[in-house]
Design an enzyme around this catalytic site. Structure first.
Site, short mmCIF file in Angstrom:
data_model
loop_
_atom_site.label_atom_id
_atom_site.label_comp_id
_atom_site.label_asym_id
_atom_site.label_seq_id
_atom_site.Cartn_x
_atom_site.Cartn_y
_atom_site.Cartn_z
N CYS A 25 0.83 -1.21 0.00
CA CYS A 25 0.00 0.00 0.00
C CYS A 25 0.87 1.27 0.00
CB CYS A 25 -0.91 -0.04 1.23
SG CYS A 25 -1.76 1.49 1.62
N CYS A 28 0.05 3.85 2.72
CA CYS A 28 0.50 3.36 4.02
C CYS A 28 1.96 3.75 4.26
CB CYS A 28 0.35 1.83 4.11
SG CYS A 28 -1.36 1.27 3.97
#
Length: 100
Positions: A25, A28
């Site tokens: 991600c 993230c």
């Protein structure tokens, strides 16, 4: 006198910040340095990183549908949840609201 009791009750409150993420991600990875910096300054708060790929059961329990998702909770339950990259000031406001 009453304010002192409230303060002492807050001091014993457990506050946790749960960071739901995945290694693949991109957002993230943007969130990580913000949380790492905060962790150094908020020693009384428990910071938990939860990989949604490895811990789908926990992600489902917290109804995580998008990542990054950050959940701030205390002994009474979830205080605040954030979806997407969240800036430090918003997270700190939630930690204070939770009693940290």
């Amino acid at each position: 006198m009453r304010a002192a009791r409230i303060r002492s009750a807050r001091a014993t409150m457990t506050v946790t910040l749960k960071d739901f993420y995945a290694d693949w991600c991109g957002p993230c990875k943007t969130q990580d340095p913000i949380l790492e910096e905060m962790e150094d300054d908020w020693g009384e708060v428990e910071f938990e990183k939860i990989d949604v790929d490895e811990h789908q059961d926990v992600a489902n329990e917290y109804q995580v549908r998008s990542i990054p998702t950050i959940v701030v909770e205390n002994d009474d339950g979830v205080v605040e949840r954030f979806v997407g990259v969240t800036q430090r000031d918003e997270l700190e406001d939630a930690l204070e609201q939770a009693g940290a």
